[in-house]
Design a protein around this motif. Structure first.
Motif, PDB file in Angstrom:
ATOM      1  N   LYS A  50       0.804  -1.222   0.000  1.00 36.48           N
ATOM      2  CA  LYS A  50       0.000   0.000   0.000  1.00 36.48           C
ATOM      3  C   LYS A  50       0.833   1.266   0.000  1.00 36.48           C
ATOM      4  CE  LYS A  50      -3.684   1.069   2.196  1.00 36.48           C
ATOM      5  NZ  LYS A  50      -5.149   1.207   2.110  1.00 36.48           N
ATOM      6  N   SER A 137      -8.429  -1.050   3.327  1.00 35.88           N
ATOM      7  CA  SER A 137      -9.039  -0.933   2.002  1.00 35.88           C
ATOM      8  C   SER A 137      -7.960  -1.205   0.946  1.00 35.88           C
ATOM      9  CB  SER A 137      -9.647   0.454   1.830  1.00 35.88           C
ATOM     10  OG  SER A 137      -8.696   1.463   2.145  1.00 35.88           O
ATOM     11  N   ASN A 139      -6.399  -0.203  -1.673  1.00 37.43           N
ATOM     12  CA  ASN A 139      -5.963   0.889  -2.544  1.00 37.43           C
ATOM     13  C   ASN A 139      -4.583   1.328  -2.078  1.00 37.43           C
ATOM     14  OD1 ASN A 139      -7.928   1.894  -0.244  1.00 37.43           O
ATOM     15  ND2 ASN A 139      -6.396   3.488  -0.535  1.00 37.43           N
ATOM     16  N   HIS A 223      -7.024  12.126   1.552  1.00 39.80           N
ATOM     17  CA  HIS A 223      -7.340  10.701   1.613  1.00 39.80           C
ATOM     18  C   HIS A 223      -8.427  10.443   0.587  1.00 39.80           C
ATOM     19  CE1 HIS A 223      -5.839   7.830   4.597  1.00 39.80           C
ATOM     20  NE2 HIS A 223      -6.838   7.057   4.215  1.00 39.80           N
TER      21      HIS A 223
HETATM   22 MG    MG Z   1      -8.545   3.112   3.523  1.00 41.16          MG
END
Ligand code: MG
Ligand code: TXA
Length: 328
Positions: A50, A137, A139, A223
């Motif tokens: 990430k 998550s 991403n 974000h």
């Molecule tokens: Mg996240």
């Protein structure tokens, strides 16, 4: 189990989790990038993939509330009540951690975040695995979250070997996070389950987090953000700015709440669903599509002020944070 994921796929994915590899999987909120939560080496791979700072803690996903005791201690009765009411579902509880939880999962904090997802593929994976799966998550750090398997591939390419494709995530935005590690419950991140629903279940008001509350990453910084600068404004301003930016030779993308688009050369326009559920379901896919349009700016029409839109407003504000100066 679904059209696209078979029991054999689950068995293969579990073998990869046991081997310390990453497995991306669907949940009802967004896709997660999972690793065996009891393995420090496996969890480190999440941070590496990430590009996420090591002090940002991860959520541990488990198959059901019975497993809470494996990860948390001193669980207050109100936390059990929330678990009973909302699990499996899009709610995360922050609790005092038990001694066996690796620091790599909690970012060194004395609390751990736990959630029981309801998506049938997530449930099948967690039941077959038996343990906890740490998953943020799926991403790259700061990017828009992934709500389809194709989005996960877009983020990670071949660096994540296993992506379970469970279709488009139903809710579309991340879980509501409630701190249950101190005196009373406090809202740390808004999500699809609203403060009103939680307060009704609790029978007491939710506190807003104070300065002693556990840290939540992305609380202020940029974000959920596309590469293209995002600007959030009222609908009439969207139209005005779209005209003036176009006159300056810039290309404009709009996430609007109406299909009544102005006639502007080269304008990219998505009319989002009018209801909060539909808006949330499409939100990240819409931001990705607008980001890919190669425009100089994404103008987003302010969503309504009503309570049901709280989490959507939160995500939009963060995806727009810091874009003001970028456009010039
Ligand atoms: Mg996240
Ligand atoms: O819906 C979701 O929650 C998705 C799916 C995959 O489950 N997951 C997710 O994870 O959104 P992530 O890592 O993108 O966001 C988790 C948030 C972060 O803001 C993190 O700081 C916070 O949870 N968090 C995790 N552990 C925590 C803890 N012990 N105390 C306070 N916040 C915590």
């Amino acid at each position: 189990m679904t059209n696209t994921v078979s029991q054999a796929d689950i068995v293969r994915a579990v073998a990869q989790l046991r081997a310390g590899e990453l497995v991306a999987f669907p949940t009802e909120t967004v896709y997660g990038l999972g690793a065996d939560a009891s393995s420090v080496d496996a969890v480190r791979k999440i941070y590496a993939a990430k590009g996420r700072p090591a002090d940002h803690p991860l959520i541990v996903h488990v198959a059901d509330a019975v497993q809470l005791a494996n990860w948390a201690r001193d669980i207050p009765p109100y936390a059990h009540a929330l678990a009973k009411k909302f699990w499996p579902g899009p709610l995360t509880l922050v609790l005092k951690r038990s001694a066996n939880v690796p620091d790599a999962v909690t970012g060194g904090q004395d609390t751990v975040a736990i959630r029981v997802p309801s998506h049938p593929v997530a449930q099948a994976l967690l039941r077959e695995f038996g343990g906890g799966v740490a998953a943020p998550s799926a991403n790259r750090f700061g990017h828009v979250s992934a709500t389809t398997a194709a989005h996960v591939r877009e983020e990670f390419g071949d660096t994540v070997a296993c992506v379970l494709d469970g279709g488009a995530a139903d809710v579309g935005i991340e879980s509501t996070i409630i701190d249950c590690s101190r005196d009373g419950p406090a809202l740390l991140r808004p999500g699809w389950i609203t403060p009103q629903q939680l307060e009704k279940a609790l029978g007491t008001p939710l506190a807003a987090p104070d300065k002693h509350a556990p840290r939540v990453s992305g609380a202020l910084e940029k974000h959920y953000a596309p590469q293209t600068p995002v600007m959030l404004m009222e609908g009439d301003l969207v139209v005005e700015l779209a005209h003036s930016l176009t006159r300056q030779g810039k290309r404009v993308a709009v996430l609007a709440r109406t299909a009544l688009r102005p006639v502007i050369e080269g304008l990219v326009w998505i009319a989002a669903p009018a209801d909060a559920a539909g808006y949330a379901h499409n939100l990240y896919a819409n931001l990705r599509e607008l980001d890919h349009a190669g425009c100089d700016a994404i103008l987003v029409e302010q969503p309504p002020e009503q309570a049901g839109w709280l989490a959507i407003r939160d995500r939009l504000v963060r995806s727009a944070a810091g874009s003001g100066e970028t456009l010039g």
